[in-house]
Design a protein around this motif. Structure first.
Motif, short mmCIF file in Angstrom:
data_model
loop_
_atom_site.label_atom_id
_atom_site.label_comp_id
_atom_site.label_asym_id
_atom_site.label_seq_id
_atom_site.Cartn_x
_atom_site.Cartn_y
_atom_site.Cartn_z
N LEU A 184 0.84 -1.20 0.00
CA LEU A 184 0.00 0.00 0.00
C LEU A 184 0.88 1.25 0.00
CD1 LEU A 184 -3.28 0.67 1.82
CD2 LEU A 184 -1.41 2.29 2.17
N ARG A 225 -13.10 0.68 -6.26
CA ARG A 225 -12.64 -0.60 -6.79
C ARG A 225 -13.68 -1.12 -7.76
NH1 ARG A 225 -11.86 -6.29 -3.55
NH2 ARG A 225 -10.72 -7.38 -5.20
N LEU A 266 -9.98 -2.63 -0.91
CA LEU A 266 -9.11 -2.07 -1.94
C LEU A 266 -8.57 -3.12 -2.90
CD1 LEU A 266 -7.02 0.58 0.04
CD2 LEU A 266 -8.83 1.01 -1.63
N ASP A 311 -5.32 -3.73 -6.47
CA ASP A 311 -5.06 -2.57 -7.34
C ASP A 311 -6.12 -1.50 -7.14
OD1 ASP A 311 -7.17 -3.93 -8.40
OD2 ASP A 311 -6.37 -4.07 -10.44
N THR A 324 -7.81 2.09 -5.29
CA THR A 324 -7.41 3.44 -4.88
C THR A 324 -8.44 3.96 -3.89
OG1 THR A 324 -8.62 4.48 -6.71
CG2 THR A 324 -6.30 3.95 -7.08
N THR A 341 -4.18 10.06 0.18
CA THR A 341 -4.52 9.14 -0.90
C THR A 341 -3.80 7.81 -0.66
OG1 THR A 341 -2.70 9.93 -2.29
CG2 THR A 341 -4.84 10.99 -2.56
N THR A 387 -3.16 3.78 -2.31
CA THR A 387 -3.23 2.94 -3.50
C THR A 387 -2.60 1.59 -3.19
OG1 THR A 387 -2.96 4.89 -4.91
CG2 THR A 387 -2.60 2.74 -5.94
N THR A 388 -3.28 0.51 -3.53
CA THR A 388 -2.66 -0.80 -3.41
C THR A 388 -2.00 -1.13 -4.74
OG1 THR A 388 -4.85 -1.74 -3.86
CG2 THR A 388 -4.09 -1.76 -1.58
N ALA A 389 -0.76 -1.61 -4.65
CA ALA A 389 0.05 -1.80 -5.86
C ALA A 389 0.57 -3.22 -5.95
CB ALA A 389 1.20 -0.80 -5.88
#
Length: 416
Positions: free
Chosen positions: A59, A124, A146, A149, A151, A162, A164-166
Motif C-alpha cells: 500500500l 474498486r 481495496l 489494485d 485506490t 490518498t 493505492t494498493t500496488a
C-alpha cells in the motif's frame, strides 16, 4: 565510501513515488522474505483465489499540503486487516497524533490526542464505497475494500491521504501484519500555503473611526518560504522507520522478538537502537527450532569465530544481511549500513588512512568480509554463503545450498 556517501537511517524514498521521496535508508534495501521492492527480484504473485490471510498487500500512501510538501509512505499490510486497522497503520506510519489510540475506547485513552472523525472512500471495480463508523463496515477486510489494485482517499479530521494498493505478495503466519517499508518528505515549491494555514491575520470587523471598505495598517505575518512551515497537526518530516515499526508491531511483541535472538546479537541491536530489523526477525519465526543437520550444527556452533569486538560484530552483520535472502550487492549494502549504524569505523579495525579514505570512515563490505573471514569460512563450509578470495575462482567442495536450507541455517545462528 565516506560517511556522507552512506545512506541515512532516517527516511527512504518510496519506490514508485517519483520525486516525492527522501534519502535512501536501511528500509530501502532491507528485504523481508516474501516482500520485495522491485520487479527484477520479485517472487511470483499469489494466485487470485488466495485467502485474505495468505496475502500481503503493498500500500502506497501520500499526504499533500500545498506550500508545505508531500509526506509519502510504503507499507506491507496483511490482506485480512480490517479497514479500521489499515487506517490506523497508515496514520501511525505518518506519526499522526492520536493514531495509536484511535480505536481505543474513549475511557481508556488517558487524555491522549484523539482523531475526531475519519473515513475511507475506496474505489474498486468502478464502484465507490465509503467506510466509516457511520457508513460502510470498518471491519471489512483490506483485500475486499481495496484489493490488489484499488485506490482510495482517507479523510482524517478534514485532511486527506490518498492510498493505492500496488500488488500482492504471498505471506505466512509469521509475516508481520503491518510493516512500514519506506517513507519520505519532499517540499512543495509550486505554490502558496494551503488555505487551512493562516498567514495573514486581518481584523474581522472595521474598528470605529475607519472608513467603510478600508482597513487599518496591520502588520501581516510574513508568508513563509514554501516547504519551510510546519504541518498543522505536527506531522514530522523525518521518517523514523524504527520507531514507526515498533509502534506498528507493539512494544510487547518487539520485546518478545528480541528475546528470541542470540544474546550477543540482541545486545548489539539494542545498543544501536536498531529496531529496523524487527519485522525481518519476526518474519524469520525464530521461535521455531531450526531444521539443520547435525554435521552442519556442529560447524555453525563455532560462529562467530572471531575474537575481537569489531570482528564479531562484522560476522553478525553478515548473517543478518544474508538472512534477507537478497543478492550479493544488496547484502553487502545492508552489512555496511548495519556496521556503520553500530558505530564501527576503519579505526576500530586498525586500518590506516588510504587514498580517499580516512580511518574515521565507515567500513566497506570488503573490509567487513576480511574482518569476519573465519566466520565466512564456516558459512561457506556449510553452503550458507559463497567462498571468498581465491577459493571463489574454482568450484568449491561445498556448493551454496538451496534458499530453504540457507534460511534454516541463518535461523539457527540467529536463535537464542
Amino acid at each position: 565510501m565516506s560517511a556522507q556517501q552512506l545512506p541515512q537511517r532516517r527516511g527512504a524514498a518510496v519506490r514508485g513515488f517519483g520525486a516525492h521521496g527522501g534519502t535512501d535508508g536501511l528500509a530501502s534495501v532491507l528485504e523481508l522474505p516474501g516482500l520485495v521492492h522491485d520487479a527484477v527480484n520479485a517472487v511470483p504473485a499469489p494466485p487470485p483465489e488466495a485467502a485474505d490471510h495468505e496475502l500481503t498487500l503493498l500500500l502506497l500512501a501520500e499526504h499533500h499540503v500545498t506550500g508545505l510538501g508531500w509526506f509519502t509512505r510504503a507499507l506491507g499490510l496483511n490482506g485480512a486487516l480490517s479497514v479500521a486497522d489499515t487506517v490506523r497503520s497508515v496514520l501511525i506510519s505518518l506519526d499522526w497524533p492520536g493514531a495509536a489510540t484511535m480505536l481505543t475506547p474513549e475511557k481508556e485513552r488517558n487524555g491522549d490526542s484523539r482523531i475526531s472523525t475519519w473515513s475511507l472512500q475506496a474505489r474498486r471495480d468502478d464502484r465507490l464505497r465509503v467506510y466509516s463508523r457511520t457508513a460502510g463496515s470498518i471491519g471489512t477486510p483490506l483485500r475486499e475494500a481495496l484489493g490488489r489494485d484499488g485506490t482510495g482517499v482517507l479523510v482524517v479530521d478534514g485532511y486527506t491521504v490518498t492510498v493505492t494498493t500496488a500488488g500482492a505478495m504471498p505471506r505466512d503466519g509469521h509475516t508481520p501484519d503491518a510493516v512500514c517499508l519506506a517513507g519520505g518528505f519532499a517540499p512543495d515549491d509550486s505554490g502558496t500555503p494551503s488555505s487551512d494555514l493562516t498567514v495573514v491575520d486581518p481584523p474581522t470587523a472595521f474598528p470605529p473611526g475607519t472608513l467603510s471598505g478600508s482597513l487599518p495598517e496591520t502588520p501581516a505575518t510574513p508568508v513563509p518560504v514554501p516547504g519551510e512551515f510546519e504541518h498543522p497537526v505536527g506531522l514530522p518530516r523525518d521518517v523514523d522507520l524504527a520507531a514507526v515499526n515498533v509502534a506498528l508491531t507493539g512494544e510487547e511483541t518487539v520485546a518478545e522478538i528480541l528475546g528470541g535472538l542470540a544474546p550477543e546479537l540482541r545486545e548489539l541491536l539494542l545498543g544501536g537502537d536498531l529496531y529496523e530489523f524487527t519485522p525481518l526477525l519476526q518474519a524469520l519465526d525464530l521461535g521455531r527450532p531450526a531444521q539443520v543437520a547435525d554435521t552442519t550444527r556442529g560447524v555453525l556452533e563455532s560462529f562467530p569465530a572471531e575474537k575481537s569486538q569489531v570482528g564479531r560484530a562484522a560476522a553478525w552483520s553478515r548473517v543478518v544481511a544474508l538472512s534477507t535472502l537478497s543478492d550479493r550487492e544488496t547484502s553487502d549494502e545492508v552489512t555496511a549500513m548495519l556496521m556503520a549504524a553500530l558505530g564501527f569505523t576503519r579505526a576500530d579495525a586498525g586500518l590506516a588512512p588510504v587514498e580517499g579514505r580516512l580511518s574515521s570512515d565507515p567500513l566497506d563490505a570488503a573490509e567487513i568480509r576480511a574482518l569476519s573471514a573465519a566466520s565466512g569460512r564456516l558459512l561457506a563450509i556449510c553452503g550458507a554463503d559463497v567462498w571468498d578470495g581465491p577459493a571463489s575462482e574454482v568450484t568449491p567442495l561445498v556448493p551454496k545450498c538451496s534458499l530453504v536450507d540457507r534460511l534454516e541455517m541463518y535461523r539457527f545462528l540467529l536463535q537464542a
